[in-house]
Design a protein around this motif. Structure first.
Motif, PDB file in Angstrom:
ATOM      1  N   LEU A 185       0.832  -1.207   0.000  1.00  0.00           N
ATOM      2  CA  LEU A 185       0.000   0.000   0.000  1.00  0.00           C
ATOM      3  C   LEU A 185       0.868   1.260   0.000  1.00  0.00           C
ATOM      4  CD1 LEU A 185      -2.882   1.097   0.124  1.00  0.00           C
ATOM      5  CD2 LEU A 185      -2.683   1.049   2.614  1.00  0.00           C
ATOM      6  N   VAL A 186       1.935   1.240   0.773  1.00  0.00           N
ATOM      7  CA  VAL A 186       2.875   2.365   0.769  1.00  0.00           C
ATOM      8  C   VAL A 186       3.497   2.523  -0.614  1.00  0.00           C
ATOM      9  CG1 VAL A 186       5.076   3.198   1.703  1.00  0.00           C
ATOM     10  CG2 VAL A 186       3.357   2.218   3.238  1.00  0.00           C
ATOM     11  N   ALA A 187       3.919   1.418  -1.217  1.00  0.00           N
ATOM     12  CA  ALA A 187       4.544   1.468  -2.536  1.00  0.00           C
ATOM     13  C   ALA A 187       3.562   1.958  -3.599  1.00  0.00           C
ATOM     14  CB  ALA A 187       5.096   0.095  -2.908  1.00  0.00           C
ATOM     15  N   VAL A 188       2.320   1.513  -3.526  1.00  0.00           N
ATOM     16  CA  VAL A 188       1.312   1.959  -4.499  1.00  0.00           C
ATOM     17  C   VAL A 188       1.069   3.455  -4.364  1.00  0.00           C
ATOM     18  CG1 VAL A 188      -1.156   1.820  -5.022  1.00  0.00           C
ATOM     19  CG2 VAL A 188       0.182  -0.254  -4.827  1.00  0.00           C
ATOM     20  N   THR A 189       1.037   3.941  -3.143  1.00  0.00           N
ATOM     21  CA  THR A 189       0.848   5.379  -2.921  1.00  0.00           C
ATOM     22  C   THR A 189       2.004   6.180  -3.505  1.00  0.00           C
ATOM     23  OG1 THR A 189      -0.370   4.875  -0.903  1.00  0.00           O
ATOM     24  CG2 THR A 189       0.434   7.125  -1.165  1.00  0.00           C
ATOM     25  N   VAL A 190       3.223   5.721  -3.292  1.00  0.00           N
ATOM     26  CA  VAL A 190       4.394   6.401  -3.850  1.00  0.00           C
ATOM     27  C   VAL A 190       4.362   6.336  -5.375  1.00  0.00           C
ATOM     28  CG1 VAL A 190       6.908   6.318  -4.038  1.00  0.00           C
ATOM     29  CG2 VAL A 190       5.816   6.107  -1.815  1.00  0.00           C
ATOM     30  N   ALA A 191       4.001   5.198  -5.927  1.00  0.00           N
ATOM     31  CA  ALA A 191       3.923   5.066  -7.384  1.00  0.00           C
ATOM     32  C   ALA A 191       2.877   6.006  -7.967  1.00  0.00           C
ATOM     33  CB  ALA A 191       3.595   3.621  -7.766  1.00  0.00           C
ATOM     34  N   ARG A 204       1.770   8.838  -6.657  1.00  0.00           N
ATOM     35  CA  ARG A 204       2.124  10.250  -6.497  1.00  0.00           C
ATOM     36  C   ARG A 204       3.345  10.657  -7.324  1.00  0.00           C
ATOM     37  NH1 ARG A 204      -1.585  13.401  -4.691  1.00  0.00           N
ATOM     38  NH2 ARG A 204      -1.234  13.912  -2.538  1.00  0.00           N
ATOM     39  N   THR A 205       4.347   9.778  -7.415  1.00  0.00           N
ATOM     40  CA  THR A 205       5.600  10.181  -8.060  1.00  0.00           C
ATOM     41  C   THR A 205       5.750   9.677  -9.488  1.00  0.00           C
ATOM     42  OG1 THR A 205       6.851   8.253  -7.306  1.00  0.00           O
ATOM     43  CG2 THR A 205       6.776  10.171  -5.827  1.00  0.00           C
ATOM     44  N   ARG A 206       5.103   8.564  -9.809  1.00  0.00           N
ATOM     45  CA  ARG A 206       5.277   7.918 -11.126  1.00  0.00           C
ATOM     46  C   ARG A 206       6.753   7.594 -11.392  1.00  0.00           C
ATOM     47  NH1 ARG A 206       0.195   7.051 -12.750  1.00  0.00           N
ATOM     48  NH2 ARG A 206      -1.126   8.863 -12.795  1.00  0.00           N
ATOM     49  N   ASN A 207       7.475   7.256 -10.335  1.00  0.00           N
ATOM     50  CA  ASN A 207       8.895   6.959 -10.420  1.00  0.00           C
ATOM     51  C   ASN A 207       9.115   5.526  -9.950  1.00  0.00           C
ATOM     52  OD1 ASN A 207      11.671   6.681  -9.894  1.00  0.00           O
ATOM     53  ND2 ASN A 207      11.887   8.877  -9.510  1.00  0.00           N
ATOM     54  N   VAL A 208       9.631   4.685 -10.843  1.00  0.00           N
ATOM     55  CA  VAL A 208       9.798   3.266 -10.541  1.00  0.00           C
ATOM     56  C   VAL A 208      10.817   3.050  -9.422  1.00  0.00           C
ATOM     57  CG1 VAL A 208      10.515   1.044 -11.489  1.00  0.00           C
ATOM     58  CG2 VAL A 208       9.115   2.562 -12.858  1.00  0.00           C
ATOM     59  N   LEU A 209      11.948   3.740  -9.509  1.00  0.00           N
ATOM     60  CA  LEU A 209      12.984   3.549  -8.484  1.00  0.00           C
ATOM     61  C   LEU A 209      12.509   4.019  -7.112  1.00  0.00           C
ATOM     62  CD1 LEU A 209      16.208   4.531 -10.453  1.00  0.00           C
ATOM     63  CD2 LEU A 209      15.390   2.257  -9.834  1.00  0.00           C
ATOM     64  N   ALA A 210      11.791   5.131  -7.062  1.00  0.00           N
ATOM     65  CA  ALA A 210      11.265   5.602  -5.780  1.00  0.00           C
ATOM     66  C   ALA A 210      10.246   4.615  -5.229  1.00  0.00           C
ATOM     67  CB  ALA A 210      10.627   6.981  -5.952  1.00  0.00           C
ATOM     68  N   THR A 211       9.443   4.046  -6.098  1.00  0.00           N
ATOM     69  CA  THR A 211       8.437   3.074  -5.672  1.00  0.00           C
ATOM     70  C   THR A 211       9.088   1.823  -5.101  1.00  0.00           C
ATOM     71  OG1 THR A 211       6.907   3.875  -7.345  1.00  0.00           O
ATOM     72  CG2 THR A 211       6.487   1.685  -6.443  1.00  0.00           C
ATOM     73  N   ILE A 212      10.066   1.285  -5.815  1.00  0.00           N
ATOM     74  CA  ILE A 212      10.749   0.071  -5.354  1.00  0.00           C
ATOM     75  C   ILE A 212      11.499   0.338  -4.053  1.00  0.00           C
ATOM     76  CG2 ILE A 212      12.591  -1.574  -5.894  1.00  0.00           C
ATOM     77  CD1 ILE A 212      11.725  -1.324  -8.851  1.00  0.00           C
ATOM     78  N   GLY A 213      12.239   1.438  -4.010  1.00  0.00           N
ATOM     79  CA  GLY A 213      13.000   1.760  -2.804  1.00  0.00           C
ATOM     80  C   GLY A 213      12.103   1.980  -1.594  1.00  0.00           C
ATOM     81  N   THR A 214      11.042   2.745  -1.780  1.00  0.00           N
ATOM     82  CA  THR A 214      10.127   3.002  -0.676  1.00  0.00           C
ATOM     83  C   THR A 214       9.429   1.721  -0.225  1.00  0.00           C
ATOM     84  OG1 THR A 214       9.765   5.213  -1.540  1.00  0.00           O
ATOM     85  CG2 THR A 214       8.177   4.406   0.071  1.00  0.00           C
ATOM     86  N   GLY A 215       9.034   0.897  -1.175  1.00  0.00           N
ATOM     87  CA  GLY A 215       8.396  -0.379  -0.825  1.00  0.00           C
ATOM     88  C   GLY A 215       9.324  -1.285  -0.040  1.00  0.00           C
TER      89      GLY A 215
END
Length: 107
Positions: A77-83, A85-96
């Motif tokens: 859920l955290v990763a989906v929210t980051v994805a 909001r940011t549309r950034n794959v690396l930020a999504t993976i790192g945050t997840g």
């Protein structure tokens, strides 16, 4: 399920997969795809990813369990929210990954 049934099922699925891939490569290689088929093919990768993700999150010991008492659904859920909001794959993976690590410490 008997061994014979399992082998026949595997052969059947293998033949279907081969025919589908051959149709895409062998038949349509020299010409463009019809519009409806091209639109349909655009959904294959997201649907496959969703199926793999859902099974990793909600299947445990061969049973579907929509339980939120483990850290994986919350990290997802955290990763989906980051994805979103940011549309950034690396930020999504790192945050997840960080969320999963931290949530595993809490659970």
């Amino acid at each position: 399920m008997s061994a014979t049934t399992l082998v026949l099922l595997l052969v059947f699925v293998g033949v279907l997969t081969f025919l589908y891939r051959y149709a895409m490569i062998g038949v349509f290689a020299s010409r463009s795809l019809p519009g409806w088929l091209h639109a349909l093919c655009r959904h294959i990768a997201p649907a496959s990813f969703a199926a793999l993700t859902a099974s990793a999150l909600f299947v445990s010991a061969g049973e579907v369990q929509f339980a939120f008492d483990t850290p994986r659904p919350w990290a997802a859920l955290v990763a989906v929210t980051v994805a979103w909001r940011t549309r950034n794959v690396l930020a999504t993976i790192g945050t997840g990954m960080v969320a999963l690590y931290l949530l595993k410490r809490l659970f």
